[in-house]
Design an enzyme around this catalytic site. Structure first.
Site, short mmCIF file in Angstrom:
data_model
loop_
_atom_site.label_atom_id
_atom_site.label_comp_id
_atom_site.label_asym_id
_atom_site.label_seq_id
_atom_site.Cartn_x
_atom_site.Cartn_y
_atom_site.Cartn_z
N ASP A 234 0.90 -1.27 -0.06
CA ASP A 234 0.18 0.00 0.02
C ASP A 234 0.88 1.10 0.10
O ASP A 234 2.21 1.23 0.35
CB ASP A 234 -1.01 0.09 1.13
CG ASP A 234 -0.47 -0.51 2.57
OD1 ASP A 234 0.78 -0.30 2.69
OD2 ASP A 234 -0.95 -0.95 3.32
N HIS B 299 -7.27 -5.13 9.72
CA HIS B 299 -7.05 -5.16 8.44
C HIS B 299 -5.80 -5.80 7.86
O HIS B 299 -4.91 -6.13 8.63
CB HIS B 299 -7.20 -3.38 7.93
CG HIS B 299 -5.97 -2.67 8.46
ND1 HIS B 299 -5.83 -1.37 8.75
CD2 HIS B 299 -4.66 -3.10 9.11
CE1 HIS B 299 -4.88 -0.95 9.36
NE2 HIS B 299 -4.05 -2.14 9.37
N ASN C 97 -7.87 -3.56 14.14
CA ASN C 97 -9.19 -3.72 13.35
C ASN C 97 -9.11 -5.20 12.79
O ASN C 97 -10.37 -5.07 12.16
CB ASN C 97 -9.82 -2.64 13.02
CG ASN C 97 -9.20 -2.21 11.57
OD1 ASN C 97 -8.31 -2.69 11.20
ND2 ASN C 97 -9.54 -1.01 11.10
N GLU D 196 -9.98 -2.31 5.11
CA GLU D 196 -10.69 -1.99 6.30
C GLU D 196 -11.47 -3.14 6.54
O GLU D 196 -12.13 -3.78 5.34
CB GLU D 196 -11.00 -0.66 6.62
CG GLU D 196 -9.75 0.26 6.43
CD GLU D 196 -9.08 0.48 7.65
OE1 GLU D 196 -8.82 -0.54 8.37
OE2 GLU D 196 -8.53 1.57 7.85
#
Ligand code: PGA
Length: 244
Positions: free
Chosen positions: A67, A132, A130, A137
């Site tokens: 990313d 990801h 979380n 996400e």
């Protein structure tokens, strides 16, 4: 998913680096999928030391990063291009033309690039608090391809430590999609620290669902999770039997 329990962050990093080096020795023109963030810093340090001591060659290696933030130039110290240069690329003999990052302009063409290189042989992943993977996400489709994603407040907050203030953390990034990640031949997921103990517990105990992006890894035939003791703490406390 196979799990390796590492005694410490250093041991986790050494093990991951050892597996990357083995992969490059087995296949000189390996395509490595790389991750940024705090977790893989130790692994990159081990790879750098190995290069300095043993000259493992990256001359034919290609790297594709997971990313990149939208809106930061390659020279911005918070860009992932800069991170990779500082932590690894400037220390090894990889030709700069063989290191790739997804970009807003390129979008889904990143998929074609990866395919033209022959696909990812070994992908290194971290996991967000979380769940990801990359910047995919919770709620992202398991069929997602590379594209622009909106960062959640929790991810922006987790990454704010690198920026002068939360306001400066980009709101969007370009991320390799979940389907793209899943096409990697092998995946190593690195998990370190107490702040990851709950998500690691969830990963091993909850079902495969889009609300928990990393859970898709349970359906991949070749995933190795390397976790340190802090990351394993909740899993061991709650599910001690899993490891007996
Ligand atoms: P971290 O990030 O290594 O900085 O914890 C991991 C991630 O968010 O994927």
């Amino acid at each position: 998913m196979k799990l390796i329990e590492a005694a410490s962050y250093e041991k986790m990093s050494e093990k991951a680096a050892e597996l990357v080096i083995e992969q490059i020795k087995r296949k000189a023109n390996t395509v490595l999928g790389l991750a940024t963030g705090g977790t893989p810093v130790g692994m990159y340090k081990c790879l750098t030391e190995d290069y300095q001591n043993k000259q493992t060659s990256y001359e034919q290696v290609n790297t594709v990063n997971l990313d990149e933030y939208v809106g930061l130039s390659k020279e911005d110290p918070n860009s992932y291009a800069y991170y990779m240069k500082e932590h690894l690329f400037k220390h090894i003999n990889i030709p700069p033309g063989q290191t790739f990052f997804p970009s807003k302009e390129q979008g889904e063409q990143y998929e074609e690039l990866i395919a033209s290189l022959g696909g990812i042989d070994l992908q290194i992943l971290g996991i967000g608090e979380n769940g990801h993977i990359g910047f995919n996400e919770p709620g992202t489709s398991f069929h997602s391809k590379t594209g622009i994603v909106k960062l959640t407040d929790s991810t922006r907050m987790a990454n704010a430590r690198y920026f002068a203030s939360i306001k400066e953390v980009p709101t969007h990034a370009v991320s390799m999609g979940i389907a793209t990640i899943m096409q990697s031949k092998k995946i190593i997921l690195l998990v370190s620290g107490k702040q990851k103990a709950n998500i690691l517990h969830r990963l091993f105990t909850e079902d495969v669902k889009e609300a928990l992006p990393a859970s898709i890894l349970k359906t991949h035939p070749n995933v190795l999770v390397i976790a340190d003791q802090d990351a394993l703490s909740v899993l061991k406390e709650q599910e001690g039997s899993v490891f007996q």
